[in-house]
Design a protein around this motif. Sequence first.
Motif, PDB file in Angstrom:
ATOM      1  N   GLU A 177       0.824  -1.207   0.000  1.00  0.00           N
ATOM      2  CA  GLU A 177       0.000   0.000   0.000  1.00  0.00           C
ATOM      3  C   GLU A 177       0.860   1.259   0.000  1.00  0.00           C
ATOM      4  O   GLU A 177       0.620   2.197  -0.775  1.00  0.00           O
ATOM      5  N   MET A 178       1.884   1.292   0.859  1.00  0.00           N
ATOM      6  CA  MET A 178       2.756   2.462   0.916  1.00  0.00           C
ATOM      7  C   MET A 178       3.604   2.571  -0.339  1.00  0.00           C
ATOM      8  O   MET A 178       3.890   3.685  -0.812  1.00  0.00           O
ATOM      9  N   ARG A 179       4.010   1.438  -0.879  1.00  0.00           N
ATOM     10  CA  ARG A 179       4.790   1.451  -2.119  1.00  0.00           C
ATOM     11  C   ARG A 179       4.004   2.104  -3.252  1.00  0.00           C
ATOM     12  O   ARG A 179       4.517   2.965  -3.970  1.00  0.00           O
ATOM     13  N   ILE A 180       2.748   1.712  -3.406  1.00  0.00           N
ATOM     14  CA  ILE A 180       1.899   2.270  -4.457  1.00  0.00           C
ATOM     15  C   ILE A 180       1.698   3.769  -4.241  1.00  0.00           C
ATOM     16  O   ILE A 180       1.765   4.570  -5.176  1.00  0.00           O
ATOM     17  N   ARG A 181       1.487   4.168  -2.984  1.00  0.00           N
ATOM     18  CA  ARG A 181       1.265   5.573  -2.685  1.00  0.00           C
ATOM     19  C   ARG A 181       2.520   6.399  -2.992  1.00  0.00           C
ATOM     20  O   ARG A 181       2.452   7.448  -3.637  1.00  0.00           O
ATOM     21  N   PHE A 182       3.669   5.903  -2.551  1.00  0.00           N
ATOM     22  CA  PHE A 182       4.921   6.636  -2.772  1.00  0.00           C
ATOM     23  C   PHE A 182       5.222   6.747  -4.263  1.00  0.00           C
ATOM     24  O   PHE A 182       5.591   7.823  -4.748  1.00  0.00           O
ATOM     25  N   LEU A 183       5.092   5.650  -4.994  1.00  0.00           N
ATOM     26  CA  LEU A 183       5.386   5.686  -6.425  1.00  0.00           C
ATOM     27  C   LEU A 183       4.391   6.564  -7.171  1.00  0.00           C
ATOM     28  O   LEU A 183       4.735   7.158  -8.203  1.00  0.00           O
ATOM     29  N   GLY A 184       3.182   6.676  -6.662  1.00  0.00           N
ATOM     30  CA  GLY A 184       2.226   7.611  -7.244  1.00  0.00           C
ATOM     31  C   GLY A 184       2.723   9.039  -7.132  1.00  0.00           C
ATOM     32  O   GLY A 184       2.659   9.819  -8.095  1.00  0.00           O
ATOM     33  N   ALA A 207       2.470  19.384  -3.997  1.00  0.00           N
ATOM     34  CA  ALA A 207       1.930  18.578  -2.895  1.00  0.00           C
ATOM     35  C   ALA A 207       2.613  17.214  -2.833  1.00  0.00           C
ATOM     36  O   ALA A 207       2.930  16.717  -1.743  1.00  0.00           O
ATOM     37  N   ALA A 208       2.849  16.609  -3.997  1.00  0.00           N
ATOM     38  CA  ALA A 208       3.539  15.318  -4.035  1.00  0.00           C
ATOM     39  C   ALA A 208       4.965  15.455  -3.514  1.00  0.00           C
ATOM     40  O   ALA A 208       5.449  14.608  -2.746  1.00  0.00           O
ATOM     41  N   ASN A 209       5.652  16.522  -3.928  1.00  0.00           N
ATOM     42  CA  ASN A 209       7.008  16.765  -3.415  1.00  0.00           C
ATOM     43  C   ASN A 209       7.000  16.917  -1.900  1.00  0.00           C
ATOM     44  O   ASN A 209       7.892  16.412  -1.207  1.00  0.00           O
ATOM     45  N   ALA A 210       6.001  17.621  -1.391  1.00  0.00           N
ATOM     46  CA  ALA A 210       5.901  17.820   0.067  1.00  0.00           C
ATOM     47  C   ALA A 210       5.711  16.488   0.793  1.00  0.00           C
ATOM     48  O   ALA A 210       6.270  16.270   1.874  1.00  0.00           O
ATOM     49  N   GLU A 211       4.921  15.584   0.216  1.00  0.00           N
ATOM     50  CA  GLU A 211       4.700  14.265   0.822  1.00  0.00           C
ATOM     51  C   GLU A 211       6.015  13.470   0.859  1.00  0.00           C
ATOM     52  O   GLU A 211       6.344  12.840   1.871  1.00  0.00           O
ATOM     53  N   ILE A 212       6.741  13.495  -0.246  1.00  0.00           N
ATOM     54  CA  ILE A 212       8.007  12.767  -0.311  1.00  0.00           C
ATOM     55  C   ILE A 212       9.015  13.352   0.676  1.00  0.00           C
ATOM     56  O   ILE A 212       9.717  12.614   1.389  1.00  0.00           O
ATOM     57  N   GLU A 213       9.069  14.680   0.755  1.00  0.00           N
ATOM     58  CA  GLU A 213      10.002  15.330   1.684  1.00  0.00           C
ATOM     59  C   GLU A 213       9.662  15.010   3.133  1.00  0.00           C
ATOM     60  O   GLU A 213      10.562  14.766   3.950  1.00  0.00           O
ATOM     61  N   ALA A 214       8.371  14.994   3.460  1.00  0.00           N
ATOM     62  CA  ALA A 214       7.962  14.668   4.825  1.00  0.00           C
ATOM     63  C   ALA A 214       8.321  13.224   5.162  1.00  0.00           C
ATOM     64  O   ALA A 214       8.776  12.926   6.281  1.00  0.00           O
ATOM     65  N   TRP A 215       8.109  12.331   4.205  1.00  0.00           N
ATOM     66  CA  TRP A 215       8.465  10.915   4.401  1.00  0.00           C
ATOM     67  C   TRP A 215       9.960  10.781   4.665  1.00  0.00           C
ATOM     68  O   TRP A 215      10.376  10.080   5.584  1.00  0.00           O
ATOM     69  N   LEU A 216      10.769  11.497   3.878  1.00  0.00           N
ATOM     70  CA  LEU A 216      12.216  11.419   4.017  1.00  0.00           C
ATOM     71  C   LEU A 216      12.686  12.005   5.339  1.00  0.00           C
ATOM     72  O   LEU A 216      13.552  11.429   6.019  1.00  0.00           O
TER      73      LEU A 216
END
Length: 409
Positions: free
Chosen positions: A90-97, A133-142
């Motif tokens: 589930e997280m893999r699909i979300r991140f790759l999205g 918004a997608a960049n912000a999600e990736i940055e928060a994850w990192l």
Amino acid sequence: MFSTKENKPHAARKRMLSNVFSKSFLQSSKDALEMTRMIIFDRLLPTLDSSAVKDSPVEVHELNYGTTMDFVSSYLFGLSNDANFILDVEMRIRFLGWYWGRVDHSFWIQELPRLTQIFRRIGINLVPKWVHAANAEIEAWLLGKCKAAEQSINGASEYHGTNPIVYGQLRDSFNKTRTESGHAEKTEFSVQEETLIASELLDHVGAGMDTSGITLTYIYWEMSRNPEQQDRLRKELLTLSPTLEMNNRSTLPSARSVDGLPLLHAIVMETLRRHAAIPGSQPRITPSTPTPVAGSPPLPGGVRISAQAYSLHRNEQVFPEPEVWRPERWLDADASQKEDMMRWFWAFGSGPRMCVGSNLAMHEIKYVTAAVYSNFTTSIVDDSGMHQVDSYTAGPEGEELLLKFSRIQ
């Protein structure tokens, strides 16, 4: 480091990390070996075996991204803080999205970042808002991964698995730089320092996942189209001690022994040549002193020039029939031919700007390929979209590859 234009700061940042990405460090690291063992035997092989038992096809392109993300995030942040994208579908699909959705909108941010920011401030979005918004999600994850690695180092969280090798090296280097500048060593980083560290590691995450994931996809594709190569490789893999068969899950063969397998090396090198994950132009800036390049008149300083793996890898004088995937070319070449082939091989670039993670990439690609073909044969179910896209980073047009995995008895 990836986006640093000036040579001196680029070299300084690269020196901070080059040791932990060296082949000698990787091949002698107990953490790297344990990380590799757990990802292969506890995650990847059981996932593939489950599909083989059910006789159900596997979409390997997305799975390969999950596999390479697990490798790079484990090496950066430690196994207890890694992505675990092989199992966390589930997280893999979300991140790759988030990640893949940004690709078509990278021009403005990459080539004209200041102009993009200026227009954004006055209400003109050259890049869609959802990309930000997608960049912000990736940055928060990192950032979350960085904080988890810091807690592991400080003993503030339950620790199991392996050390956060790259994060630890980078934080130690930042502390060393601080003390050499006359400042006291801190136990906590400022927000600015945390952001600098996270920004550096975000580049490693993206580069490490993307390129190795694409390479594994094309290895599986070419091997699935060539069953005789699977047989030849398996015979070579059975010379490992211990082998990578699933019943030997407690111990891995040494990294040196896997790296030294001639046919495996040839298969990986030929895939990197024929299907370079980054075939696009690699920009460089000419030095201040006028300098001729590739037979040109002297070019003034500050001129952007580039070369690309796609062109270099198709030099027919060095790689006869360059569009043909033929691993044997790496085995049959004499010393002089190999020297020429390596001079024109540019999957990782060359010189001071060469990919710092090339040894980690070869480590994971070789171990994963060896593990898969030690236990399974692969055959094609659907490869209708395997032509590489025309872009800087080039995966398959269809963004998927369906294969059948059959357990070797």
